[in-house]
Design a protein around this motif. Structure first.
Motif, PDB file in Angstrom:
ATOM      1  N   GLU A 114       0.827  -1.203   0.000  1.00  0.00           N
ATOM      2  CA  GLU A 114       0.000   0.000   0.000  1.00  0.00           C
ATOM      3  C   GLU A 114       0.865   1.259   0.000  1.00  0.00           C
ATOM      4  O   GLU A 114       0.583   2.221  -0.714  1.00  0.00           O
ATOM      5  N   GLU A 115       1.952   1.248   0.782  1.00  0.00           N
ATOM      6  CA  GLU A 115       2.857   2.398   0.822  1.00  0.00           C
ATOM      7  C   GLU A 115       3.518   2.614  -0.533  1.00  0.00           C
ATOM      8  O   GLU A 115       3.664   3.747  -0.988  1.00  0.00           O
ATOM      9  N   LYS A 116       3.908   1.532  -1.197  1.00  0.00           N
ATOM     10  CA  LYS A 116       4.511   1.650  -2.527  1.00  0.00           C
ATOM     11  C   LYS A 116       3.512   2.224  -3.521  1.00  0.00           C
ATOM     12  O   LYS A 116       3.859   3.050  -4.362  1.00  0.00           O
ATOM     13  N   ALA A 117       2.252   1.772  -3.427  1.00  0.00           N
ATOM     14  CA  ALA A 117       1.224   2.286  -4.329  1.00  0.00           C
ATOM     15  C   ALA A 117       0.993   3.771  -4.089  1.00  0.00           C
ATOM     16  O   ALA A 117       0.810   4.550  -5.032  1.00  0.00           O
ATOM     17  N   ASP A 118       1.011   4.192  -2.825  1.00  0.00           N
ATOM     18  CA  ASP A 118       0.848   5.604  -2.492  1.00  0.00           C
ATOM     19  C   ASP A 118       1.988   6.433  -3.072  1.00  0.00           C
ATOM     20  O   ASP A 118       1.767   7.517  -3.613  1.00  0.00           O
ATOM     21  N   LYS A 119       3.217   5.940  -2.953  1.00  0.00           N
ATOM     22  CA  LYS A 119       4.365   6.663  -3.489  1.00  0.00           C
ATOM     23  C   LYS A 119       4.264   6.790  -5.008  1.00  0.00           C
ATOM     24  O   LYS A 119       4.559   7.842  -5.573  1.00  0.00           O
ATOM     25  N   LYS A 120       3.838   5.711  -5.667  1.00  0.00           N
ATOM     26  CA  LYS A 120       3.706   5.764  -7.121  1.00  0.00           C
ATOM     27  C   LYS A 120       2.619   6.742  -7.533  1.00  0.00           C
ATOM     28  O   LYS A 120       2.771   7.468  -8.507  1.00  0.00           O
TER      29      LYS A 120
END
Length: 141
Positions: A114-120
């Motif tokens: 989820e954090e990676k998706a937010d960063k992207k």
């Protein structure tokens, strides 16, 4: 007989030419030291700190993998050792330093995804904003 006066005379006679040669000689060595620091020493120190932090945070119930490749769950934690439950009636005691990694739970994996998706998505928002700004400046010209 003392050699100090001879050394002082030789140093005074050639001091102007040796400073340039000394700088030319020392510069590559200094450059090599800097490269070693940034590519070898600094990353190793960073990894060592992360490992120490991971070992200090071990707790009961963590799924771990030892350096020898044994998978298990921590059943109790002592000051310098941990007891790892490998099977129903099999418990092994290891030094803390023998723990290679802690396996992440499904909840932790989902949180990281989820954090990676937010960063992207944030990067995508920024790039789309800059594209809109570039289009507006071209229209104004």
């Amino acid at each position: 007989m003392s050699f100090i006066p001879f050394l002082q005379a030789a140093g005074a006679a050639g001091s102007a030419s040796t400073t340039g040669a000394l700088t030319g000689t020392l510069l590559p060595f200094l450059l090599i030291i800097v490269i070693f620091y940034f590519f070898l020493i600094r990353p190793q120190n960073k990894k060592q700190k992360e490992t120490e932090k991971m070992l200090a945070a071990l707790k009961k119930g963590d799924k771990v993998i030892t350096i020898g490749g044994i998978h298990g769950t921590i059943s109790s934690v002592k000051e310098k050792t941990v007891i790892v439950k490998v099977d129903e009636n099999v418990k092994l005691e290891f030094n803390r330093s023998a723990i290679a990694s802690v396996e992440k739970t499904d909840a932790e994996k989902a949180k990281e995804a989820e954090e990676k998706a937010d960063k992207k998505s944030k990067k995508g928002d920024k790039s789309s904003e800059t594209a809109v700004e570039a289009a507006e400046t071209e229209e104004n010209k």
